[in-house]
Design an enzyme around this catalytic site. Structure first.
Site, PDB file in Angstrom:
ATOM      1  N   GLU A 137       0.826  -1.210   0.000  1.00 10.05           N
ATOM      2  CA  GLU A 137       0.000   0.000   0.000  1.00 10.05           C
ATOM      3  C   GLU A 137       0.856   1.254   0.000  1.00 10.05           C
ATOM      4  O   GLU A 137       0.493   2.284  -0.558  1.00 10.05           O
ATOM      5  CB  GLU A 137      -0.906   0.020   1.242  1.00 10.05           C
ATOM      6  N   THR A 190      -5.943   8.206  -4.988  1.00  8.01           N
ATOM      7  CA  THR A 190      -6.055   8.377  -3.535  1.00  8.01           C
ATOM      8  C   THR A 190      -5.243   9.582  -3.071  1.00  8.01           C
ATOM      9  O   THR A 190      -5.677  10.359  -2.223  1.00  8.01           O
ATOM     10  CB  THR A 190      -5.552   7.117  -2.809  1.00  8.01           C
TER      11      THR A 190
END
Lengths: 318, 318
Positions: A137, A190
């Site tokens: 991530e 994001t």
């Protein structure tokens, strides 16, 4: 399979997930039964390296070099930790949209570490794999956020009390929960959705938010649909981020009018989720939410899924 | 007692309470077994008014006119709502310090409405009394806060999801919890402790806080002492308010060193609370916390109490 030699190949399904869940920015997420990614890890005796040999379903958008690919980074960290001596080939089969707010990178990272761990004879437990998947991530969004990785890896609705110490736990709901996720065909990064958030927020709104977080946690653990529904509000993030999603207000309104428990942005968007107490409601809400996107000419797809209590699944091993 | 005529007099104990509970500013509170107030409500046929005839234990600090007294306001609202036709005399026996951060005004309001409701044959359920007791709080602190009133009335650990709609519920903990509260002999007005709070807070700290709120709610419902302990932190209010409490850091440190689950400001202070898993720890912590106040020459008293699951108690009726 030669049992002495161990497994040669493992194929894993790792689920998509909905992070934040309205009031739970950075602390809540749940796994879906579908969509998700399929990852194959294969032992290669002739090499001592990790290689990504195949990526499908990504339209060439994903890097295949190990150190730039979320699944590659996660798998490499795990292999280094376990001091693996043979080579491994990874196949990444994306079966879900990228940049959709459904935890695409998390699913790949989770699939990779679960497959590799299994290939090596399961030396680590699922929860121990969290830190490695989280490193994937970091490549995808700059920070090792756990709100997609943890539910994808552990299944169910997962609460992240503290990210740094990886203090995460499942919120076992005694009543069934069905998710509707509608993905409009636009991409939001994001990183960009983080930049537009305000650094400071009013204390009054923060109190409202932690009232709802506590209500949602209690509602899930007690299986109290009414309390879940009253708590599914986001006073802080949704008002800011929703402006990036064309038609958001109408789509959410369509879901609420279909009697869902609540609706909001899935992760950082652009997907919009709803939670329902029955599959019938989830399906009905999906149709109406799609209709609202259709009305403004935004192509979209809809996923209906029970909340996935199981997490990743070994699909094949040999 | 003439059953046709109903009760003539009811004496009620209403417990003190600890609001906020570290991370749960404005959303959490729990009731104590002691201290608390004793309220007597007596039927007077010769009058049709509410009167406060006796106040003890308040050193003349509490008004006896109904419309200025928290218990009087709460009782009057209830009597108006129930269209009571006879007169009532109230006796208020304060058995706890005022302005201590132990919900003194809430205990009086709760005692008054419980006593009056009982005197009238219990037409309302406890939860229905909440709105009336809350009106007493409005007189005391300017707002109808529920974080002392709700636990004092309902018992146990209470979560206030939303104050405006009075959406409150108990967090039943399957494991015992013991409270230590040490009250230093200084007075802080709730209004003043609100004024010094910042209107805006960093989003990052807010996320930490709602992570802890969710962790504490889950920890209580699951009976997970470890999770309760890891969640009992306040990143936002305590650092600001604790400067008003001389010696706070040392007192809290003394509690933590005695192996409590957590420690913080009780309500808006100046009392400092700790939560423990055993009575032994609660007692040990109390001694050490008192020692820390003693060291700086601050007179103090200590209350040890199991969390009071029962709420108010009818002590006598005739």
């Amino acid at each position: 399979m030669d049992s002495k030699k161990g497994l040669e190949q493992v194929k894993v399904f790792a689920p998509a997930s909905v992070a934040n869940v309205s009031c739970g920015f950075d602390v809540l997420g749940f796994a879906l039964q579908s969509p998700g990614d399929e990852i194959i890890a294969r032992r290669v005796e002739s090499s001592s390296k990790l290689e990504i040999v195949t990526v499908t379903g990504a339209n060439g958008m994903l890097p295949t070099s190990v150190e730039k690919n979320t699944a590659g980074v996660a798998a490499q960290m795990l292999l280094d930790y376990l001091e693996c001596e043979f080579g491994i080939e990874l196949e990444i089969h994306k079966k879900m949209p990228l940049g959709s707010g459904l935890g695409s990178s998390a699913a790949s990272s989770v699939g990779a570490v679960v497959a590799v761990n299994r290939l090596l004879g399961s030396p680590l437990e699922d929860k121990e794999l969290l830190q490695f998947a989280a490193e994937g991530e970091r490549v995808a969004c700059g920070t090792a956020h756990l709100d997609n990785v943890a539910p994808s890896l552990l299944g169910g609705v997962v609460f992240i009390r503290d990210q740094e110490s990886a203090d995460v736990f499942a919120l076992e709901c005694p009543k069934p929960l069905f998710a509707t996720v509608v993905h409009p065909q636009i991409e939001i990064k994001t990183e960009d959705t983080r930049k537009i958030l305000r650094r400071d927020i009013p204390l009054k709104k923060a109190v409202t938010q932690w009232g709802n977080v506590g209500g949602l946690v209690a509602g899930l653990l007690k299986g109290d649909y009414g309390l879940i529904s009253r708590s599914l509000h986001d006073e802080i993030i949704e008002p800011v981020r929703s402006v990036l999603i064309p038609g958001f207000d109408k789509v959410k309104e369509a879901a609420i009018n279909a009697d869902v428990l609540g609706s909001g942005i899935s992760g950082s968007g652009p997907s919009v989720f709803a939670l329902s107490s029955t599959r019938g409601t989830a399906v009905r809400a999906g149709k109406r939410m799609q209709g609202a996107f259709d009305k403004i000419g935004l192509e979209n797809e809809c996923y209906i899924s029970k909340v996935n209590e199981q997490g990743p699944q070994i699909l094949e091993e040999k």
